[in-house]
Design a protein around this motif. Structure first.
Motif, PDB file in Angstrom:
ATOM      1  N   PRO A  99       0.823  -1.217   0.000  1.00  0.00           N
ATOM      2  CA  PRO A  99       0.000   0.000   0.000  1.00  0.00           C
ATOM      3  C   PRO A  99       0.858   1.267   0.000  1.00  0.00           C
ATOM      4  O   PRO A  99       0.453   2.306  -0.509  1.00  0.00           O
ATOM      5  N   LEU A 130       1.823   3.409  -3.538  1.00  0.00           N
ATOM      6  CA  LEU A 130       0.970   4.474  -4.074  1.00  0.00           C
ATOM      7  C   LEU A 130       1.319   5.807  -3.415  1.00  0.00           C
ATOM      8  O   LEU A 130       1.486   6.831  -4.083  1.00  0.00           O
ATOM      9  N   LYS A 131       1.468   5.779  -2.098  1.00  0.00           N
ATOM     10  CA  LYS A 131       1.792   6.998  -1.342  1.00  0.00           C
ATOM     11  C   LYS A 131       3.173   7.536  -1.744  1.00  0.00           C
ATOM     12  O   LYS A 131       3.363   8.749  -1.880  1.00  0.00           O
ATOM     13  N   ASN A 164       2.744   9.309  -5.130  1.00  0.00           N
ATOM     14  CA  ASN A 164       1.955  10.532  -4.974  1.00  0.00           C
ATOM     15  C   ASN A 164       2.702  11.598  -4.176  1.00  0.00           C
ATOM     16  O   ASN A 164       2.620  12.792  -4.483  1.00  0.00           O
ATOM     17  N   GLU A 185      -2.366  13.840  -5.627  1.00  0.00           N
ATOM     18  CA  GLU A 185      -2.714  12.440  -5.877  1.00  0.00           C
ATOM     19  C   GLU A 185      -2.948  12.176  -7.364  1.00  0.00           C
ATOM     20  O   GLU A 185      -4.085  11.981  -7.789  1.00  0.00           O
ATOM     21  N   ASP A 235      -4.819   7.172  -8.418  1.00  0.00           N
ATOM     22  CA  ASP A 235      -5.848   6.709  -7.465  1.00  0.00           C
ATOM     23  C   ASP A 235      -5.471   5.337  -6.933  1.00  0.00           C
ATOM     24  O   ASP A 235      -5.794   4.973  -5.816  1.00  0.00           O
ATOM     25  N   GLN A 236      -4.796   4.569  -7.795  1.00  0.00           N
ATOM     26  CA  GLN A 236      -4.430   3.202  -7.404  1.00  0.00           C
ATOM     27  C   GLN A 236      -3.299   2.725  -8.304  1.00  0.00           C
ATOM     28  O   GLN A 236      -3.023   3.330  -9.336  1.00  0.00           O
ATOM     29  N   SER A 283      -2.624  -0.354 -10.528  1.00  0.00           N
ATOM     30  CA  SER A 283      -3.370  -1.521 -11.009  1.00  0.00           C
ATOM     31  C   SER A 283      -2.499  -2.771 -10.971  1.00  0.00           C
ATOM     32  O   SER A 283      -1.268  -2.699 -11.049  1.00  0.00           O
TER      33      SER A 283
END
Length: 283
Positions: free
Chosen positions: A134, A137-138, A141, A154, A157-158, A160
């Motif tokens: 997880p 992603l952070k 961003n 951001e 969003d994700q 994939s």
């Protein structure tokens, strides 16, 4: 201080400008938003980085979109390096950052030559990441937030499940107009939008000398920032002519002609305060 390009590179400026109008028209056609705000420079740089890793038909298609023609691979990469470094130093009074990065999934084999060319010419930050965590992603961003003074926090969003690599270009620009609007003169008034409907806006106003031109289609105004290396060129269609009609006929050549016709004169400028935030899927 002009940006000194090497002999033969001037054509890439025209190619980039043609790409800019292509991209704008295409984005307007695809977007279901009445306002479109894009950075063709961002797209050109990101595609330039991708082009370095492409081969065969894909490489040809990227070259076609970017209108790359008549330049060797080395010249194209050197052009991007000169432009990026030149834009960053051309106006000390204006804040500009252009940041590139490549993030690839841990264990995904990426050719060293691809990473090297993008580090050397695009100053890209290159990092492998565990995309399944997880925190990945952070990480991406946060990099973008830092590169844009927290304006773009951001972009993703994700991540994939099938993503192997992200190429990211982030541009931040903050300029102060040479001739600033007096806040106390701002007033509320109607603004007629493209479709003819009126909206209330805060209208800024000033009377001063600016580079200005007009023809049968539109009025053109150039408002410089900082030391005048950067400017905002505003196009206002004449009554009965829509923005899209003006854009239909606008390309790098016709825009250059308009720009060459600008002359300094006293102008009453009415300009709405506005804020635009947008996200486009440009696959």
């Amino acid at each position: 201080g002009d940006i000194q390009l090497k002999v033969g590179m001037q054509q890439k400026v025209t190619q980039d400008n043609d790409f800019a109008f292509d991209l704008l028209r295409q984005t307007i056609a695809e977007a279901n938003d009445p306002n479109v705000f894009i950075s063709p420079l961002s797209m050109s740089m990101a595609l330039g980085m991708a082009w370095n890793g492409a081969a065969g038909v894909t490489k040809d298609e990227i070259a076609q979109a970017l209108r790359l023609d008549g330049l060797t691979d080395d010249e194209v990469n050197e052009y991007y390096k000169i432009i990026r470094e030149g834009l960053l130093s051309v106006d000390p009074k204006t804040r500009l950052s252009i940041a590139n990065s490549i993030w690839y999934r841990d264990g995904f084999p990426v050719k060293d030559s691809f990473l090297k060319v993008n580090k050397n010419f695009f100053n890209a930050e290159v990092r492998s990441l565990d995309f399944s965590k997880p925190s990945a992603l952070k990480t991406i961003n946060d990099w973008c937030a830092a590169a844009t003074q927290n304006r773009i926090k951001e972009p993703l969003d994700q991540i994939s499940a099938d993503a192997m690599l992200y190429l990211i270009n982030a541009i931040y620009f903050k300029g102060s107009w040479v001739k600033q609007f007096d806040k106390t003169k701002t007033y509320s008034t109607d603004f007629r939008a493209e479709a003819g409907e009126n909206t209330q806006v805060n209208m800024m106003v000033q009377k001063d000398s600016f580079l200005y031109a007009e023809d049968e289609r539109a009025q053109y105004l150039d408002m410089p920032y900082g030391n005048k290396a950067f400017s905002m060129t505003v196009i206002l269609p004449k009554d009965g002519i829509s923005t899209s009609q003006v854009l239909e006929e606008m390309d790098a050549e016709s825009f250059s002609q308009v720009y060459a016709s600008l002359r300094s004169q006293t102008v009453n400028v009415y300009f709405p305060r506005f804020k635009v935030e947008q996200k486009f899927e440009l696959k």
